[in-house]
Scaffold this active site. Sequence first.
Site, PDB file in Angstrom:
ATOM      1  N   SER A  22       0.843  -1.194   0.000  1.00  0.00           N
ATOM      2  CA  SER A  22       0.000   0.000   0.000  1.00  0.00           C
ATOM      3  C   SER A  22       0.874   1.239   0.000  1.00  0.00           C
ATOM      4  O   SER A  22       1.968   1.234   0.578  1.00  0.00           O
ATOM      5  CB  SER A  22      -0.892   0.013   1.244  1.00  0.00           C
ATOM      6  OG  SER A  22      -1.528   1.270   1.396  1.00  0.00           O
ATOM      7  N   TYR A  35      -1.272  -0.275   9.998  1.00  0.00           N
ATOM      8  CA  TYR A  35      -1.543  -0.764   8.639  1.00  0.00           C
ATOM      9  C   TYR A  35      -0.294  -0.587   7.777  1.00  0.00           C
ATOM     10  O   TYR A  35       0.130  -1.509   7.070  1.00  0.00           O
ATOM     11  CB  TYR A  35      -2.739  -0.019   8.060  1.00  0.00           C
ATOM     12  CG  TYR A  35      -3.060  -0.368   6.632  1.00  0.00           C
ATOM     13  CD1 TYR A  35      -3.684  -1.573   6.319  1.00  0.00           C
ATOM     14  CD2 TYR A  35      -2.766   0.510   5.592  1.00  0.00           C
ATOM     15  CE1 TYR A  35      -3.993  -1.903   5.013  1.00  0.00           C
ATOM     16  CE2 TYR A  35      -3.066   0.192   4.283  1.00  0.00           C
ATOM     17  CZ  TYR A  35      -3.678  -1.013   3.991  1.00  0.00           C
ATOM     18  OH  TYR A  35      -3.975  -1.332   2.701  1.00  0.00           O
ATOM     19  N   ALA A  36       0.310   0.605   7.836  1.00  0.00           N
ATOM     20  CA  ALA A  36       1.501   0.890   7.044  1.00  0.00           C
ATOM     21  C   ALA A  36       2.644  -0.052   7.415  1.00  0.00           C
ATOM     22  O   ALA A  36       3.389  -0.512   6.537  1.00  0.00           O
ATOM     23  CB  ALA A  36       1.916   2.347   7.234  1.00  0.00           C
ATOM     24  N   ALA A  37       2.797  -0.327   8.685  1.00  0.00           N
ATOM     25  CA  ALA A  37       3.866  -1.223   9.131  1.00  0.00           C
ATOM     26  C   ALA A  37       3.684  -2.627   8.562  1.00  0.00           C
ATOM     27  O   ALA A  37       4.659  -3.261   8.119  1.00  0.00           O
ATOM     28  CB  ALA A  37       3.915  -1.274  10.655  1.00  0.00           C
ATOM     29  N   LYS A  39       2.089  -3.435   5.834  1.00  0.00           N
ATOM     30  CA  LYS A  39       2.307  -3.381   4.381  1.00  0.00           C
ATOM     31  C   LYS A  39       3.787  -3.189   4.065  1.00  0.00           C
ATOM     32  O   LYS A  39       4.278  -3.660   3.041  1.00  0.00           O
ATOM     33  CB  LYS A  39       1.446  -2.290   3.749  1.00  0.00           C
ATOM     34  CG  LYS A  39      -0.041  -2.611   3.785  1.00  0.00           C
ATOM     35  CD  LYS A  39      -0.348  -3.918   3.085  1.00  0.00           C
ATOM     36  CE  LYS A  39      -1.818  -4.169   2.929  1.00  0.00           C
ATOM     37  NZ  LYS A  39      -2.097  -5.352   2.099  1.00  0.00           N
ATOM     38  N   ILE A  68      -7.502   3.791  -4.498  1.00  0.00           N
ATOM     39  CA  ILE A  68      -8.195   3.041  -5.547  1.00  0.00           C
ATOM     40  C   ILE A  68      -9.660   2.942  -5.151  1.00  0.00           C
ATOM     41  O   ILE A  68      -9.977   2.699  -3.978  1.00  0.00           O
ATOM     42  CB  ILE A  68      -7.599   1.617  -5.702  1.00  0.00           C
ATOM     43  CG1 ILE A  68      -6.106   1.669  -6.068  1.00  0.00           C
ATOM     44  CG2 ILE A  68      -8.387   0.787  -6.701  1.00  0.00           C
ATOM     45  CD1 ILE A  68      -5.797   2.172  -7.460  1.00  0.00           C
TER      46      ILE A  68
END
Length: 132
Positions: A22, A35-37, A39, A68
């Site tokens: 992401s 979430y970023a970690a 991904k 998206i």
Amino acid sequence: MLQLAMLSPLLRPGTSIVLTSSSSTYEGASATSLYAATKGAVVAMARSWASAMAPRGIRVNVLVPGPIESNLRSFLPDEARQEFERFVLNQVPLGRVGTADEAAAVALFLLSDDSSYVTGSQYAVDGGLIMH
């Protein structure tokens, strides 16, 4: 590497694997840190897999979608979702949300023989969001 050990016997030489990360990995937004970690871990795993599987001719790449069209943010109240989307779109140089078909086209390229000399790479489908 347990996942790789379990997956490897199922893959033939010439296989292409595409994992999904992401743009959140690169945005540094505090609201999406966990979430970023996760991904970001996908990106690291893909690079390790690409290195480990290259001798067998197996390619591993990462699709990095930005905003998206999807129902990913559908859990948010309408006002919060619209505010979030406005905030994100103000950062996207192309000024719009991408479509699932646009992301799928890049994934299909990575899965095809047209990308036979591509491994360990990341492809952003994000309207330019993370180029800064």
